[in-house]
Motif scaffolding. Structure first.
Motif, mmCIF file in Angstrom:
data_model
loop_
_atom_site.group_PDB
_atom_site.id
_atom_site.type_symbol
_atom_site.label_atom_id
_atom_site.label_comp_id
_atom_site.label_asym_id
_atom_site.label_seq_id
_atom_site.Cartn_x
_atom_site.Cartn_y
_atom_site.Cartn_z
ATOM 1 N N LYS A 93 0.726 -1.115 0.127
ATOM 2 C CA LYS A 93 0.002 -0.023 0.032
ATOM 3 C C LYS A 93 0.838 1.095 -0.164
ATOM 4 C CE LYS A 93 -3.694 -2.209 2.479
ATOM 5 N NZ LYS A 93 -4.682 -1.960 3.512
ATOM 6 N N GLU A 94 0.351 2.239 -0.408
ATOM 7 C CA GLU A 94 0.925 3.764 -0.339
ATOM 8 C C GLU A 94 0.815 4.208 1.044
ATOM 9 O OE1 GLU A 94 0.705 6.595 -3.355
ATOM 10 O OE2 GLU A 94 0.066 5.079 -4.898
ATOM 11 N N ARG A 95 1.952 4.889 1.492
ATOM 12 C CA ARG A 95 1.879 5.125 2.684
ATOM 13 C C ARG A 95 0.912 6.398 2.738
ATOM 14 N NH1 ARG A 95 5.276 4.027 6.139
ATOM 15 N NH2 ARG A 95 7.086 3.609 4.688
ATOM 16 N N PRO A 96 0.075 6.238 4.103
ATOM 17 C CA PRO A 96 -0.984 7.511 4.217
ATOM 18 C C PRO A 96 -0.412 8.535 4.291
ATOM 19 C CG PRO A 96 -1.424 5.468 5.322
ATOM 20 C CD PRO A 96 -0.322 5.360 4.710
ATOM 21 N N ARG A 97 -0.801 9.815 4.124
ATOM 22 C CA ARG A 97 -0.320 10.999 4.125
ATOM 23 C C ARG A 97 -0.200 11.285 5.730
ATOM 24 N NH1 ARG A 97 0.304 13.972 -0.492
ATOM 25 N NH2 ARG A 97 -0.954 13.216 -2.008
ATOM 26 N N GLY A 98 0.744 11.730 6.215
ATOM 27 C CA GLY A 98 0.771 12.141 7.550
ATOM 28 C C GLY A 98 1.358 10.986 8.564
ATOM 29 N N LEU A 99 1.542 9.843 7.927
ATOM 30 C CA LEU A 99 1.955 8.618 8.753
ATOM 31 C C LEU A 99 3.720 8.903 8.842
ATOM 32 C CD1 LEU A 99 1.309 6.167 10.386
ATOM 33 C CD2 LEU A 99 1.900 4.977 8.059
ATOM 34 N N GLN A 100 4.012 9.205 9.726
ATOM 35 C CA GLN A 100 5.392 9.485 9.990
ATOM 36 C C GLN A 100 6.262 8.133 10.162
ATOM 37 O OE1 GLN A 100 6.711 12.546 9.717
ATOM 38 N NE2 GLN A 100 4.764 13.077 9.164
ATOM 39 N N GLU A 101 7.534 8.059 10.276
ATOM 40 C CA GLU A 101 8.442 6.665 10.265
ATOM 41 C C GLU A 101 8.320 6.097 11.483
ATOM 42 O OE1 GLU A 101 11.230 4.315 8.308
ATOM 43 O OE2 GLU A 101 9.862 6.071 7.511
ATOM 44 N N GLN A 102 8.023 6.903 12.716
ATOM 45 C CA GLN A 102 7.791 6.263 13.982
ATOM 46 C C GLN A 102 6.372 5.737 14.252
ATOM 47 O OE1 GLN A 102 8.402 9.467 13.397
ATOM 48 N NE2 GLN A 102 7.173 10.788 14.585
ATOM 49 N N ASP A 103 5.345 5.862 13.334
ATOM 50 C CA ASP A 103 4.093 5.727 13.618
ATOM 51 C C ASP A 103 3.779 4.330 12.412
ATOM 52 O OD1 ASP A 103 3.663 7.815 15.083
ATOM 53 O OD2 ASP A 103 2.843 9.144 13.317
ATOM 54 N N LYS A 104 4.871 3.949 11.826
ATOM 55 C CA LYS A 104 4.693 2.945 10.832
ATOM 56 C C LYS A 104 4.127 1.672 11.796
ATOM 57 C CE LYS A 104 8.402 3.224 7.758
ATOM 58 N NZ LYS A 104 9.773 2.460 7.345
ATOM 59 N N PRO A 105 2.923 1.122 11.135
ATOM 60 C CA PRO A 105 2.642 -0.275 11.814
ATOM 61 C C PRO A 105 3.499 -1.270 11.622
ATOM 62 C CG PRO A 105 1.060 0.189 9.889
ATOM 63 C CD PRO A 105 2.167 1.323 9.986
ATOM 64 N N SER A 106 3.768 -1.936 12.977
ATOM 65 C CA SER A 106 4.665 -3.282 12.669
ATOM 66 C C SER A 106 4.123 -4.332 11.965
ATOM 67 C CB SER A 106 5.220 -3.772 14.035
ATOM 68 O OG SER A 106 3.988 -4.204 14.723
ATOM 69 N N SER A 107 5.044 -5.165 11.375
ATOM 70 C CA SER A 107 4.283 -6.207 10.521
ATOM 71 C C SER A 107 3.543 -7.280 11.605
ATOM 72 C CB SER A 107 5.335 -7.107 9.894
ATOM 73 O OG SER A 107 6.475 -7.739 10.899
ATOM 74 N N ARG A 108 3.962 -7.148 12.870
ATOM 75 C CA ARG A 108 3.121 -8.120 13.868
ATOM 76 C C ARG A 108 1.723 -7.783 13.844
ATOM 77 N NH1 ARG A 108 6.519 -9.899 18.711
ATOM 78 N NH2 ARG A 108 4.931 -11.430 18.612
#
Length: 175
Positions: free
Chosen positions: A133-148
């Motif tokens: 998926k494309e990264r949603p606007r406003g989703l910062q590097e530290q807010d990435k969902p983990s694969s878990r």
């Protein structure tokens, strides 16, 4: 008459619970992992056998492209497809635990599809569907969902939340 009906209803509930468990087991055979363009994702592969003689595993994309090989306990990119060069890695310290999961970095839209892990020594075959998926606007590097959060644990939570009412009814019918 009432006792026979009660026994029949209990039997039907028990059969439905068993059928549901078989269905859930079949559904969980293929994982789905979501990743964002430019980030990385971990694709699971667990043999369940912690006493492997020779540690050999093969990762393939759509059963055609060689993503990564583990030969006698060592990673090998000798025959790796060029699309995965410098982007695929495994976790060697986990091999002895039966964990042959694959980390795929710098995800591209073309990475979407089915990845299969083959462990010939134990006849194990596990496939994972990777959705990009494309990264949603406003989703910062530290807010990435983990694969878990998108993998086994999330599915397990959903399954448990669905099973609680069934088990409650089954227990109540036994009382």
């Amino acid at each position: 008459m009432i006792k026979n009906t009660y026994i029949m209803v209990r039997s039907i509930w028990a059969s439905l619970v068993c059928l549901l468990m078989v269905f859930i087991d079949e559904v969980s055979l293929q994982e789905t992992v979501e990743g964002f363009i430019g980030s990385s994702a971990v694709l699971p592969c667990h043999s369940g056998n912690k006493r492997l003689q020779a540690i050999t595993a093969h990762w393939r994309y759509k059963d055609v492209k060689n993503v990564y090989d583990i030969l006698d306990g060592k990673g090998s990119v000798k025959e790796q497809d060029s699309a995965f060069k410098s982007r695929a890695a495994t976790f060697p310290v986990e091999y002895m635990k039966g964990n042959f999961s694959l980390s795929l970095g710098n995800l591209r839209q073309t990475d979407a599809g089915t990845y299969c892990c083959f462990i010939p020594d134990v006849g194990h075959h596990q496939c994972t569907e990777l959705q990009i998926k494309e990264r949603p606007r406003g989703l910062q590097e530290q807010d990435k969902p983990s694969s878990r959060s998108n993998g086994v644990e999330a599915k397990a939570e959903k399954i448990v939340s669905l099973l609680i009412p069934f088990f409650s009814i089954t227990i109540l019918s036994c009382i």
